[in-house]
Enzyme design. Structure first.
Site, mmCIF file in Angstrom:
data_model
loop_
_atom_site.group_PDB
_atom_site.id
_atom_site.type_symbol
_atom_site.label_atom_id
_atom_site.label_comp_id
_atom_site.label_asym_id
_atom_site.label_seq_id
_atom_site.Cartn_x
_atom_site.Cartn_y
_atom_site.Cartn_z
ATOM 1 N N HIS A 87 6.613 7.739 1.468
ATOM 2 C CA HIS A 87 7.214 6.537 2.050
ATOM 3 C C HIS A 87 7.842 6.959 3.381
ATOM 4 O O HIS A 87 8.642 7.907 3.415
ATOM 5 C CB HIS A 87 8.316 5.985 1.149
ATOM 6 C CG HIS A 87 7.835 5.276 -0.078
ATOM 7 N ND1 HIS A 87 6.969 5.827 -0.966
ATOM 8 C CD2 HIS A 87 8.116 4.023 -0.554
ATOM 9 C CE1 HIS A 87 6.737 4.960 -1.953
ATOM 10 N NE2 HIS A 87 7.424 3.851 -1.719
ATOM 11 N N GLU B 149 9.826 2.644 6.341
ATOM 12 C CA GLU B 149 10.161 1.376 5.668
ATOM 13 C C GLU B 149 11.511 0.945 6.230
ATOM 14 O O GLU B 149 11.607 -0.075 6.905
ATOM 15 C CB GLU B 149 10.220 1.594 4.140
ATOM 16 C CG GLU B 149 10.603 0.342 3.345
ATOM 17 C CD GLU B 149 10.816 0.631 1.850
ATOM 18 O OE1 GLU B 149 11.021 1.808 1.480
ATOM 19 O OE2 GLU B 149 10.793 -0.341 1.055
ATOM 20 N N ASP C 84 4.130 -2.921 -4.429
ATOM 21 C CA ASP C 84 5.307 -2.044 -4.493
ATOM 22 C C ASP C 84 5.995 -2.103 -5.867
ATOM 23 O O ASP C 84 5.768 -1.231 -6.697
ATOM 24 C CB ASP C 84 6.285 -2.380 -3.353
ATOM 25 C CG ASP C 84 7.130 -1.198 -2.920
ATOM 26 O OD1 ASP C 84 6.946 -0.102 -3.454
ATOM 27 O OD2 ASP C 84 7.985 -1.375 -2.020
ATOM 28 N N ASP C 85 6.834 -3.115 -6.075
ATOM 29 C CA ASP C 85 7.580 -3.269 -7.335
ATOM 30 C C ASP C 85 7.520 -4.739 -7.750
ATOM 31 O O ASP C 85 8.506 -5.472 -7.625
ATOM 32 C CB ASP C 85 9.041 -2.847 -7.131
ATOM 33 C CG ASP C 85 9.156 -1.408 -6.670
ATOM 34 O OD1 ASP C 85 9.005 -0.497 -7.490
ATOM 35 O OD2 ASP C 85 9.356 -1.201 -5.447
ATOM 36 N N HIS D 177 4.793 1.174 -7.879
ATOM 37 C CA HIS D 177 5.638 2.030 -8.712
ATOM 38 C C HIS D 177 5.600 1.470 -10.126
ATOM 39 O O HIS D 177 6.009 0.322 -10.343
ATOM 40 C CB HIS D 177 7.076 2.024 -8.191
ATOM 41 C CG HIS D 177 7.197 2.468 -6.764
ATOM 42 N ND1 HIS D 177 7.564 3.750 -6.407
ATOM 43 C CD2 HIS D 177 6.978 1.814 -5.591
ATOM 44 C CE1 HIS D 177 7.575 3.855 -5.094
ATOM 45 N NE2 HIS D 177 7.213 2.695 -4.562
ATOM 46 N N HIS E 224 -0.246 1.102 -3.644
ATOM 47 C CA HIS E 224 1.211 1.315 -3.562
ATOM 48 C C HIS E 224 1.891 0.482 -4.638
ATOM 49 O O HIS E 224 2.188 -0.696 -4.433
ATOM 50 C CB HIS E 224 1.705 0.935 -2.154
ATOM 51 C CG HIS E 224 3.150 1.261 -1.908
ATOM 52 N ND1 HIS E 224 3.642 1.567 -0.656
ATOM 53 C CD2 HIS E 224 4.220 1.329 -2.735
ATOM 54 C CE1 HIS E 224 4.936 1.802 -0.726
ATOM 55 N NE2 HIS E 224 5.321 1.646 -1.996
#
Ligand code: HPA
Ligand code: ZN
Length: 336
Positions: free
Chosen positions: A197, A200, A278-279, A19, A17
């Site tokens: 997603h 969340e 994630d980021d 991005h 996961h």
């Protein structure tokens, strides 16, 4: 016994996961802004970092889409992706399954070919130079209409040899999976894997929709399944993997304190949990940092950490023989 930080650093692992646009570090943001003559409303990388204080997903997304505007050329997408691969080499990450958001770029007039070209060239170099294998997942932006997602799927058709699956991201609440049931059915018809997603910020109902209407192969985040015991039992018995992102959850106030993160209870409930970043350029930590801070906050045992690493391969879209090899590498690392 080795200290836990050192143990995590050496542990073979996969990231499921991530991005790519969320791995854009402020330094690279400045470099690309200068290269492409794009104005950004910050004077220094430190000023950018200081702006990264979010109280929910949408506050983050507003800044994140603005940051992505510096990505213009094929080389920009290459540089972004290769920098992430270099970072993952340092984390002893062996396999990555990464998201990109084509609409964030095509809506600014950047060609789909430019985006996929740069990313896939870097992924090929990551395999050649670092031995890191990869898969690419294209996400639909859920705040945009269904027809825009269909248009994106059409644009992707010449590149399906480079794209393993489709995902669903951006602002969750108000944009349930049901909005995209038809475009995900079309993607499934093309043989693409399905992730989304869900749970969340959105309620457990959105996870049910991801299961029943999108037919997901994996759930991204999924934290809020913990509010519904029947849903937990269903996900566990289906053996579906959840790509949990602890530092993201903290940064976006999905949890108030890492010590209160549900990851350990999720594992205890029989869910196949993985740890992901994630980021990372926005949330303050790459893959190992997520493992380390979560292990410390929740006092995870060595076995629980090993289970997360094993799950990262078991939940991947790699062929069975490659998964088996990674699992055996983990055994060798942990028990010899
Ligand atoms: N949630 C939804 N969309 C996103 C995220 C996220 O955590 N990161 C990047 N796009
Ligand atoms: Zn995400």
């Amino acid at each position: 016994m080795q200290n836990i930080e050192k143990f995590i650093k050496g542990l073979p692992k996969a990231e499921l996961h991530l991005h790519l646009e969320g791995s854009l570090e402020p330094e690279m943001m400045f470099e690309l802004a200068a290269r492409n003559n794009i104005k950004i409303p910050f004077k220094t990388p430190d000023e950018v970092r200081a702006a990264y204080k979010f109280s929910n997903l949408q506050e983050f997304l507003d800044i994140y889409y603005q940051g992505a505007s510096v990505l213009v050329t094929e080389q920009d997408f290459y540089d972004l992706t290769f920098a992430y691969l270099t970072r993952m080499k340092a984390d002893n990450c062996k396999h990555i399954e990464v998201f990109f958001d084509p609409q964030t770029h095509t809506d600014r007039g950047i060609g789909f070919d430019v985006v996929v070209g740069g990313i896939s060239r870097a992924l090929a170099d990551g395999k050649a130079k670092y031995g890191i294998t990869s898969r690419l997942i294209m996400c639909f932006l859920r705040h945009l209409p269904e027809d825009a997602a269909f248009k994106t799927l059409e644009q992707a058709k010449p590149y399906l040899d480079k794209i393993i699956g489709v995902g669903l991201d951006s602002g969750e609440v108000g944009h349930p999976p049901s909005k995209f049931a038809r475009v995900f059915a079309a993607a499934r018809e093309l043989g693409l894997k399905i992730v989304a997603h869900a749970g969340e910020e959105g309620p457990p109902e959105y996870i049910y929709e991801a299961l029943d209407l999108l037919h997901v192969d994996r759930i991204d985040h999924g934290n809020r399944c913990m509010e519904d015991n029947a849903l937990v039992a269903r996900i566990a018995s289906a053996g579906l993997t959840l790509t949990v992102c602890p530092l993201s959850n903290l940064a976006l106030c999905v949890v108030k304190d890492l010590k209160k993160h549900p990851l350990r209870e999720m594992m205890a409930a029989g869910l196949k949990v993985t740890i992901n970043s994630d980021d990372p350029a926005y949330f303050g930590g790459y893959l190992n940092q997520n493992y380390i801070e979560t292990a410390q906050a929740l006092d995870l045992s060595r076995d629980e950490i090993i289970t997360c690493a094993k799950n990262s391969f078991l939940g991947s879209f790699l062929p069975d023989d490659e998964i088996a090899k990674h699992l055996s590498d983990i055994e060798v690392y942990c028990f010899s």
